[in-house]
Write a protein that holds these residues in place. Structure first.
Motif, PDB file in Angstrom:
ATOM      1  N   ARG A  45      10.846 -10.254  -1.015  1.00  0.00           N
ATOM      2  CA  ARG A  45       9.763  -9.858  -1.918  1.00  0.00           C
ATOM      3  C   ARG A  45       8.912  -8.788  -1.251  1.00  0.00           C
ATOM      4  NH1 ARG A  45      11.023 -14.971  -2.071  1.00  0.00           N
ATOM      5  NH2 ARG A  45      10.109 -15.130   0.006  1.00  0.00           N
ATOM      6  N   ALA A  46       8.261  -7.980  -2.091  1.00  0.00           N
ATOM      7  CA  ALA A  46       7.389  -6.922  -1.576  1.00  0.00           C
ATOM      8  C   ALA A  46       6.117  -6.862  -2.418  1.00  0.00           C
ATOM      9  CB  ALA A  46       8.090  -5.560  -1.607  1.00  0.00           C
ATOM     10  N   LEU A  47       5.027  -6.496  -1.751  1.00  0.00           N
ATOM     11  CA  LEU A  47       3.729  -6.379  -2.411  1.00  0.00           C
ATOM     12  C   LEU A  47       3.054  -5.093  -1.957  1.00  0.00           C
ATOM     13  CD1 LEU A  47       1.316  -7.627  -4.066  1.00  0.00           C
ATOM     14  CD2 LEU A  47       0.557  -8.643  -1.894  1.00  0.00           C
ATOM     15  N   VAL A  48       2.633  -4.276  -2.909  1.00  0.00           N
ATOM     16  CA  VAL A  48       1.774  -3.126  -2.628  1.00  0.00           C
ATOM     17  C   VAL A  48       0.351  -3.576  -2.918  1.00  0.00           C
ATOM     18  CG1 VAL A  48       1.210  -0.744  -3.236  1.00  0.00           C
ATOM     19  CG2 VAL A  48       3.608  -1.499  -3.197  1.00  0.00           C
ATOM     20  N   TRP A  49      -0.558  -3.409  -1.941  1.00  0.00           N
ATOM     21  CA  TRP A  49      -1.867  -4.074  -1.988  1.00  0.00           C
ATOM     22  C   TRP A  49      -2.999  -3.090  -1.734  1.00  0.00           C
ATOM     23  CZ3 TRP A  49      -3.823  -8.581  -3.471  1.00  0.00           C
ATOM     24  CH2 TRP A  49      -5.059  -9.005  -2.967  1.00  0.00           C
ATOM     25  N   ALA A  50      -4.048  -3.157  -2.573  1.00  0.00           N
ATOM     26  CA  ALA A  50      -5.208  -2.272  -2.456  1.00  0.00           C
ATOM     27  C   ALA A  50      -6.464  -3.081  -2.138  1.00  0.00           C
ATOM     28  CB  ALA A  50      -5.409  -1.495  -3.754  1.00  0.00           C
ATOM     29  N   HIS A  51      -7.176  -2.686  -1.100  1.00  0.00           N
ATOM     30  CA  HIS A  51      -8.418  -3.351  -0.709  1.00  0.00           C
ATOM     31  C   HIS A  51      -9.535  -3.048  -1.693  1.00  0.00           C
ATOM     32  CE1 HIS A  51     -10.413   0.392   0.535  1.00  0.00           C
ATOM     33  NE2 HIS A  51      -9.264   0.749   1.085  1.00  0.00           N
ATOM     34  N   GLY A  52     -10.636  -3.788  -1.576  1.00  0.00           N
ATOM     35  CA  GLY A  52     -11.825  -3.533  -2.367  1.00  0.00           C
ATOM     36  C   GLY A  52     -12.856  -2.727  -1.592  1.00  0.00           C
ATOM     37  N   ALA A 113      14.795   0.391  -0.851  1.00  0.00           N
ATOM     38  CA  ALA A 113      15.596   0.813   0.300  1.00  0.00           C
ATOM     39  C   ALA A 113      15.783  -0.327   1.298  1.00  0.00           C
ATOM     40  CB  ALA A 113      14.942   2.013   0.980  1.00  0.00           C
ATOM     41  N   ALA A 114      14.825  -1.268   1.321  1.00  0.00           N
ATOM     42  CA  ALA A 114      14.920  -2.427   2.212  1.00  0.00           C
ATOM     43  C   ALA A 114      15.707  -3.568   1.591  1.00  0.00           C
ATOM     44  CB  ALA A 114      13.514  -2.911   2.580  1.00  0.00           C
ATOM     45  N   GLY A 115      16.193  -3.374   0.375  1.00  0.00           N
ATOM     46  CA  GLY A 115      17.006  -4.391  -0.272  1.00  0.00           C
ATOM     47  C   GLY A 115      16.244  -5.346  -1.156  1.00  0.00           C
ATOM     48  N   VAL A 116      14.969  -5.044  -1.453  1.00  0.00           N
ATOM     49  CA  VAL A 116      14.170  -5.911  -2.320  1.00  0.00           C
ATOM     50  C   VAL A 116      14.376  -5.505  -3.769  1.00  0.00           C
ATOM     51  CG1 VAL A 116      11.852  -6.740  -2.884  1.00  0.00           C
ATOM     52  CG2 VAL A 116      12.453  -6.219  -0.502  1.00  0.00           C
ATOM     53  N   ASP A 117      14.740  -6.465  -4.603  1.00  0.00           N
ATOM     54  CA  ASP A 117      14.973  -6.213  -6.011  1.00  0.00           C
ATOM     55  C   ASP A 117      13.663  -5.883  -6.729  1.00  0.00           C
ATOM     56  OD1 ASP A 117      15.325  -7.388  -8.995  1.00  0.00           O
ATOM     57  OD2 ASP A 117      17.252  -6.728  -8.199  1.00  0.00           O
ATOM     58  N   ALA A 118      13.736  -5.033  -7.749  1.00  0.00           N
ATOM     59  CA  ALA A 118      12.544  -4.672  -8.517  1.00  0.00           C
ATOM     60  C   ALA A 118      11.876  -5.883  -9.141  1.00  0.00           C
ATOM     61  CB  ALA A 118      12.909  -3.660  -9.598  1.00  0.00           C
ATOM     62  N   ALA A 119      12.654  -6.921  -9.443  1.00  0.00           N
ATOM     63  CA  ALA A 119      12.109  -8.140 -10.033  1.00  0.00           C
ATOM     64  C   ALA A 119      11.293  -8.948  -9.040  1.00  0.00           C
ATOM     65  CB  ALA A 119      13.240  -9.006 -10.596  1.00  0.00           C
ATOM     66  N   ARG A 120      11.281  -8.523  -7.786  1.00  0.00           N
ATOM     67  CA  ARG A 120      10.494  -9.206  -6.751  1.00  0.00           C
ATOM     68  C   ARG A 120       9.566  -8.223  -6.022  1.00  0.00           C
ATOM     69  NH1 ARG A 120      15.187 -11.919  -7.342  1.00  0.00           N
ATOM     70  NH2 ARG A 120      15.084 -14.210  -7.311  1.00  0.00           N
ATOM     71  N   THR A 121       9.162  -7.181  -6.719  1.00  0.00           N
ATOM     72  CA  THR A 121       8.266  -6.176  -6.152  1.00  0.00           C
ATOM     73  C   THR A 121       6.977  -6.165  -6.969  1.00  0.00           C
ATOM     74  OG1 THR A 121      10.182  -4.880  -5.460  1.00  0.00           O
ATOM     75  CG2 THR A 121       8.053  -3.765  -5.449  1.00  0.00           C
ATOM     76  N   PHE A 122       5.852  -6.390  -6.299  1.00  0.00           N
ATOM     77  CA  PHE A 122       4.595  -6.687  -6.962  1.00  0.00           C
ATOM     78  C   PHE A 122       3.500  -5.703  -6.543  1.00  0.00           C
ATOM     79  CE2 PHE A 122       7.106 -10.491  -6.273  1.00  0.00           C
ATOM     80  CZ  PHE A 122       7.151 -11.066  -7.538  1.00  0.00           C
ATOM     81  N   LEU A 123       2.459  -5.664  -7.347  1.00  0.00           N
ATOM     82  CA  LEU A 123       1.285  -4.839  -7.083  1.00  0.00           C
ATOM     83  C   LEU A 123       0.060  -5.738  -7.129  1.00  0.00           C
ATOM     84  CD1 LEU A 123      -0.092  -2.022  -6.787  1.00  0.00           C
ATOM     85  CD2 LEU A 123      -0.036  -1.864  -9.292  1.00  0.00           C
ATOM     86  N   GLY A 124      -0.936  -5.440  -6.307  1.00  0.00           N
ATOM     87  CA  GLY A 124      -2.145  -6.253  -6.357  1.00  0.00           C
ATOM     88  C   GLY A 124      -3.298  -5.614  -5.618  1.00  0.00           C
ATOM     89  N   GLY A 125      -4.437  -6.265  -5.721  1.00  0.00           N
ATOM     90  CA  GLY A 125      -5.611  -5.767  -5.035  1.00  0.00           C
ATOM     91  C   GLY A 125      -6.770  -6.732  -5.174  1.00  0.00           C
ATOM     92  N   ALA A 126      -7.811  -6.476  -4.398  1.00  0.00           N
ATOM     93  CA  ALA A 126      -8.999  -7.313  -4.371  1.00  0.00           C
ATOM     94  C   ALA A 126     -10.205  -6.515  -4.840  1.00  0.00           C
ATOM     95  CB  ALA A 126      -9.245  -7.833  -2.960  1.00  0.00           C
ATOM     96  N   SER A 127     -11.042  -7.147  -5.670  1.00  0.00           N
ATOM     97  CA  SER A 127     -12.285  -6.549  -6.146  1.00  0.00           C
ATOM     98  C   SER A 127     -12.009  -5.198  -6.807  1.00  0.00           C
ATOM     99  CB  SER A 127     -13.277  -6.430  -4.984  1.00  0.00           C
ATOM    100  OG  SER A 127     -14.579  -6.131  -5.455  1.00  0.00           O
ATOM    101  N   ALA A 128     -12.573  -4.087  -6.288  1.00  0.00           N
ATOM    102  CA  ALA A 128     -12.277  -2.778  -6.868  1.00  0.00           C
ATOM    103  C   ALA A 128     -10.802  -2.441  -6.742  1.00  0.00           C
ATOM    104  CB  ALA A 128     -13.121  -1.705  -6.204  1.00  0.00           C
TER     105      ALA A 128
END
Length: 290
Positions: A45-52, A113-128
């Protein structure tokens, strides 16, 4: 997909197992700072994460970014944190949003490229950062492009005019010591004015996702700080997602104040990180939009 991923990330591998590497992603306003956290084993699984940071503060080193990513990295996830350009000094909407969207696209291809399926690739963030993540999803949907498999929103701000607080939220806020940030309506409006560079009324839907149509929004985890003037924004957004047919897991973290992931020494921070880890593992099996 593999060729596209390698082209976007300049053919560079995600990094050695267990590594943390500062990189840049191409963006419309120039390179976007990102930090890649590679787990010890092959990532699933993969997560792209944005701080607040109220759109105007924060960086890749703050606990809400780095400590969160390192904890999820230890749990086996590939995490890309985003050092988006901060509002102020001539930087306004859509620059921070563009940076998060560019980092999402780059991180998604890095994950592929690391072998993570799109169905297990997520986006998220905290506050702003939660606002920027939700806004990026709305922009993708509006453009007819594939959204993330799911979205993690931690105590997000999603309205320039906060919804009325529930009686429970009012009681919780009354326990805050004098001088603590309560995120009352004037302060929230000022924050959004700084983001857009003027009156936030009539701003694009991605600026205030809490007022936008939400059909097609992917499954979401919404984490709420108990003692938080922005709690009503997260609660209303979660309710609107349910009404739009999205699978939503909404959790109020007991005893926490706004920004609790930025205070890793507090028990609520660890509890929320465990919730995020658990949700990322089951999210592909959730029912998507109706």
């Amino acid at each position: 997909m593999q060729d596209t991923a390698q082209e976007l990330v300049d053919g560079a591998p995600p990094g050695a197992p267990g590594s943390v590497t500062d990189r840049t992603a191409p963006g419309p306003h120039g390179p976007v700072d990102v930090r890649v956290h590679v787990p010890e084993g092959a990532p699933v699984r993969a997560l792209v994460w944005a701080h607040g940071g109220a759109f105007a503060h924060g960086d890749l080193d703050m606990p809400e970014s780095d400590a969160v990513a390192r904890a999820l990295q230890r749990a086996g996830h590939l995490v890309v944190t985003v050092g988006y350009r901060l509002a102020g000094d001539g930087t306004r909407w859509p620059v921070p949003s563009d940076d998060v969207l560019a980092a999402w696209r780059w991180g998604r291809e890095l994950a592929a490229a690391a072998g993570v399926d799109a169905a297990r690739t997520f986006l998220g963030g905290a506050s702003a950062g939660g606002n920027l993540a939700a806004g990026a999803v709305l922009r993708l949907l509006r453009a007819g492009q594939e959204p993330p498999a799911g979205v993690v929103l931690a105590y997000p701000t999603l309205h320039a005019v906060p919804p009325a607080a529930s009686p429970a939220a009012v009681r919780a806020l009354a326990t805050l010591p004098a001088g603590e940030q309560r995120w009352e309506a004037p302060a929230v409006r000022e924050m959004y004015a700084g983001y857009v560079g003027g009156d936030p009324d009539g701003a694009p839907a991605a600026v205030t996702p809490g007022t936008a149509p939400l059909e097609g929004f992917p499954p979401a985890l919404v984490l709420i700080s108990e003692v938080d003037g922005l709690r009503g924004s997260a609660e209303e957004f979660a309710a609107r997602l349910v009404a739009a047919g999205t699978a939503v897991t909404c959790v109020l973290e007991p005893g926490t104040r706004h920004g609790h992931l930025n205070r890793p020494e507090e028990p609520g921070s660890g509890a929320s990180l465990r919730r995020i880890d658990a949700w990322l593992r089951v999210a592909p099996d959730l029912t998507g939009p109706a």
